[in-house]
Design a protein around this motif. Structure first.
Motif, PDB file in Angstrom:
ATOM      1  N   MET A   1       0.836  -0.944  -0.032  1.00 46.38           N
ATOM      2  CA  MET A   1      -0.052   0.021   0.185  1.00 46.38           C
ATOM      3  C   MET A   1       0.878   1.260   0.091  1.00 46.38           C
ATOM      4  N   ASP A   2       1.809   1.162  -0.956  1.00 41.74           N
ATOM      5  CA  ASP A   2       2.810   2.272  -0.879  1.00 41.74           C
ATOM      6  C   ASP A   2       2.159   3.654  -1.782  1.00 41.74           C
ATOM      7  N   THR A   3       1.490   3.177  -2.770  1.00 41.84           N
ATOM      8  CA  THR A   3       0.688   4.426  -3.451  1.00 41.84           C
ATOM      9  C   THR A   3      -0.558   4.049  -3.842  1.00 41.84           C
ATOM     10  N   ALA A   4      -1.710   5.072  -3.303  1.00 39.11           N
ATOM     11  CA  ALA A   4      -2.726   4.982  -3.596  1.00 39.11           C
ATOM     12  C   ALA A   4      -3.279   6.161  -4.583  1.00 39.11           C
ATOM     13  N   VAL A   5      -4.179   5.969  -5.571  1.00 35.61           N
ATOM     14  CA  VAL A   5      -4.728   7.088  -6.491  1.00 35.61           C
ATOM     15  C   VAL A   5      -6.227   6.956  -6.040  1.00 35.61           C
ATOM     16  N   ILE A   6      -6.724   8.264  -6.320  1.00 36.10           N
ATOM     17  CA  ILE A   6      -8.306   8.381  -6.117  1.00 36.10           C
ATOM     18  C   ILE A   6      -8.848   8.942  -7.625  1.00 36.10           C
ATOM     19  N   ALA A   7      -9.842   8.349  -8.035  1.00 40.23           N
ATOM     20  CA  ALA A   7     -10.374   8.967  -9.256  1.00 40.23           C
ATOM     21  C   ALA A   7     -11.591   9.805  -8.827  1.00 40.23           C
ATOM     22  N   TRP A   8     -11.272  11.089  -8.910  1.00 37.57           N
ATOM     23  CA  TRP A   8     -12.015  12.176  -8.369  1.00 37.57           C
ATOM     24  C   TRP A   8     -12.892  12.996  -9.557  1.00 37.57           C
ATOM     25  N   ASP A   9     -14.372  12.800  -9.452  1.00 35.80           N
ATOM     26  CA  ASP A   9     -15.018  13.728 -10.498  1.00 35.80           C
ATOM     27  C   ASP A   9     -16.092  14.464  -9.766  1.00 35.80           C
ATOM     28  N   MET A  10     -16.083  14.450  -8.322  1.00 37.52           N
ATOM     29  CA  MET A  10     -16.995  15.321  -7.426  1.00 37.52           C
ATOM     30  C   MET A  10     -18.487  14.561  -7.443  1.00 37.52           C
TER      31      MET A  10
ATOM     32  N   HIS B   1       1.791   6.392 -12.117  1.00 36.90           N
ATOM     33  CA  HIS B   1       1.794   6.752 -10.505  1.00 36.90           C
ATOM     34  C   HIS B   1       2.216   5.443  -9.851  1.00 36.90           C
ATOM     35  N   LYS B   2       2.284   4.188 -10.596  1.00 37.39           N
ATOM     36  CA  LYS B   2       2.783   3.047 -10.031  1.00 37.39           C
ATOM     37  C   LYS B   2       1.784   2.533  -8.712  1.00 37.39           C
ATOM     38  N   ALA B   3       0.584   2.892  -9.082  1.00 35.73           N
ATOM     39  CA  ALA B   3      -0.533   2.702  -8.059  1.00 35.73           C
ATOM     40  C   ALA B   3      -0.605   1.101  -7.444  1.00 35.73           C
ATOM     41  N   ASP B   4      -0.500   1.027  -6.193  1.00 32.85           N
ATOM     42  CA  ASP B   4      -1.132  -0.125  -5.521  1.00 32.85           C
ATOM     43  C   ASP B   4      -2.551  -0.294  -5.382  1.00 32.85           C
ATOM     44  N   LEU B   5      -3.262   0.694  -5.491  1.00 34.69           N
ATOM     45  CA  LEU B   5      -4.652   0.760  -5.363  1.00 34.69           C
ATOM     46  C   LEU B   5      -5.157   2.035  -6.020  1.00 34.69           C
ATOM     47  N   LEU B   6      -6.322   1.673  -6.642  1.00 28.88           N
ATOM     48  CA  LEU B   6      -7.261   2.726  -7.353  1.00 28.88           C
ATOM     49  C   LEU B   6      -8.498   2.812  -6.571  1.00 28.88           C
ATOM     50  N   VAL B   7      -8.814   3.923  -5.961  1.00 31.54           N
ATOM     51  CA  VAL B   7     -10.173   4.189  -5.292  1.00 31.54           C
ATOM     52  C   VAL B   7     -11.054   5.046  -6.409  1.00 31.54           C
ATOM     53  N   MET B   8     -12.270   4.520  -6.435  1.00 31.47           N
ATOM     54  CA  MET B   8     -13.226   5.085  -7.317  1.00 31.47           C
ATOM     55  C   MET B   8     -14.630   4.561  -6.903  1.00 31.47           C
ATOM     56  N   GLY B   9     -15.453   5.545  -7.354  1.00 34.24           N
ATOM     57  CA  GLY B   9     -17.096   5.380  -7.301  1.00 34.24           C
ATOM     58  C   GLY B   9     -17.430   4.283  -8.203  1.00 34.24           C
TER      59      GLY B   9
ATOM     60  N   ALA C   1      -8.016   6.378 -19.561  1.00 37.35           N
ATOM     61  CA  ALA C   1      -7.205   7.551 -19.216  1.00 37.35           C
ATOM     62  C   ALA C   1      -6.807   7.217 -17.721  1.00 37.35           C
ATOM     63  N   LEU C   2      -8.024   6.948 -16.884  1.00 41.93           N
ATOM     64  CA  LEU C   2      -7.420   6.708 -15.297  1.00 41.93           C
ATOM     65  C   LEU C   2      -6.385   5.680 -15.240  1.00 41.93           C
ATOM     66  N   LEU C   3      -6.525   4.414 -15.910  1.00 48.67           N
ATOM     67  CA  LEU C   3      -5.751   3.538 -15.895  1.00 48.67           C
ATOM     68  C   LEU C   3      -4.375   3.895 -16.403  1.00 48.67           C
ATOM     69  N   ALA C   4      -4.236   4.555 -17.243  1.00 51.35           N
ATOM     70  CA  ALA C   4      -3.068   5.078 -17.530  1.00 51.35           C
ATOM     71  C   ALA C   4      -2.280   5.842 -16.594  1.00 51.35           C
ATOM     72  N   ARG C   5      -3.095   6.715 -16.076  1.00 48.63           N
ATOM     73  CA  ARG C   5      -2.334   7.612 -14.996  1.00 48.63           C
ATOM     74  C   ARG C   5      -2.007   6.859 -13.592  1.00 48.63           C
ATOM     75  N   ALA C   6      -2.941   6.047 -13.170  1.00 48.36           N
ATOM     76  CA  ALA C   6      -2.722   5.210 -12.145  1.00 48.36           C
ATOM     77  C   ALA C   6      -1.672   4.101 -12.402  1.00 48.36           C
TER      78      ALA C   6
END
Length: 278
Positions: free
Chosen positions: A155-164, A239-247, A231-236
């Motif tokens: 759980m080094d890097t987490a990314v959040i997909a944010w669209d409000m 960032h070498k994400a270990d987790l993608l948080v999204m609705g 696009a979200l997967l490419a950015r994640a």
């Protein structure tokens, strides 16, 4: 807030849960100090009701049941060994389902957990629709582990997909225990895919996370004609994400939820563990 009870669904039929997903579940539970409440259903294979066809299919149904039962035993023993080695508390629910059919009713088992964990299979016979009841009817966040992944729990890097959106806000709230443990948190904001009624859509989220002791950076990017899921997967991945948080987005169709396009694309293609809430 912390996770104490994780409901882990293991399937021995259709597209069986991978050993890598079991490894991840045990590592995850050990890492956050939680126990695993596991459903590993026995399967009752139904032969056709027609007398002639039923008699012909009875032997085949028995062979299928035996194959599934053997796989179930294999997965159960592997799970027990891994949990014992990791010192993770384990309970296994006794449940039988009819097959074909019957799987959606299992989602109710997750309603008294803090988090539901499911393997995300990539085999040719995988059906993403099996995930939908867990996302839309448990009322709990779901952590989905792609079985194409081989990395140990991290759980080094987490990314959040944010669209409000409402579902994105729900996902962030549900993910707080994991975000607090991450070394790096990135807020991803895609521009150009849909209208966002703010010039700084991530500002209030960064402030909210800071109030919980979480330092987050913002990555705004131009979707530039791509589908937002890609696009979200490419950015994640960047960032070498270990987790993608999204609705998890879905729409109702005669009391059933159908996955939205971005949700479906990410479920289909992600090699990164996903925490989704609806």
């Amino acid at each position: 807030m912390s996770y104490r009870r994780i409901h882990f669904l293991i399937s021995a039929h259709g597209s069986p849960t991978s050993l890598a997903a079991i490894d991840f579940a045990c590592g995850f539970a050990q890492g956050i100090g939680a126990a695993l409440d596991v459903s590993l259903p026995q399967v009752d294979v139904k032969a056709p009701q027609n007398w002639i066809a039923g008699k012909m299919m009875a032997g085949i149904a028995k062979d299928i049941e035996d194959t599934i039962s053997a796989k179930r035993t294999e997965l159960k023993e592997y799970l027990k060994q891994k949990c014992e080695a990791a010192g993770v508390g384990l309970s296994i629910s006794s449940v039988t389902i009819d097959w074909p059919g019957g799987a959606p009713s299992l989602a109710t088992l997750g309603r008294t957990s803090d988090l539901c964990l499911l393997g995300l299979t990539r085999s040719p016979v995988a059906d993403i629709a099996e995930v939908e009841p867990w996302l839309f009817s448990t009322g709990r966040p779901c952590l989905l582990y792609p079985d194409t992944r081989t990395e140990a729990y991290s759980m080094d890097t987490a990314v959040i997909a944010w669209d409000m959106s409402r579902s994105a806000a729900r996902a962030v709230g549900d993910a707080l225990p994991l975000l607090k443990g991450a070394k790096s948190v990135q807020v991803l904001v895609g521009r150009g895919e849909k209208a966002i009624e703010s010039s700084r859509p991530a500002a209030s989220l960064v402030s909210y996370l800071s109030a919980h002791g979480i330092s987050a950076a913002v990555d705004e990017f131009d979707v530039s004609g791509q589908k937002i899921g890609d696009a979200l997967l490419a950015r994640a991945t960047h960032h070498k994400a270990d987790l993608l948080v999204m609705g998890a987005f879905g729409h109702s169709r005669l009391r059933e939820f159908v996955l939205g396009g971005a949700t479906r694309r990410i479920l289909d293609a992600s090699s990164i563990p996903l925490l989704m809430s609806h």
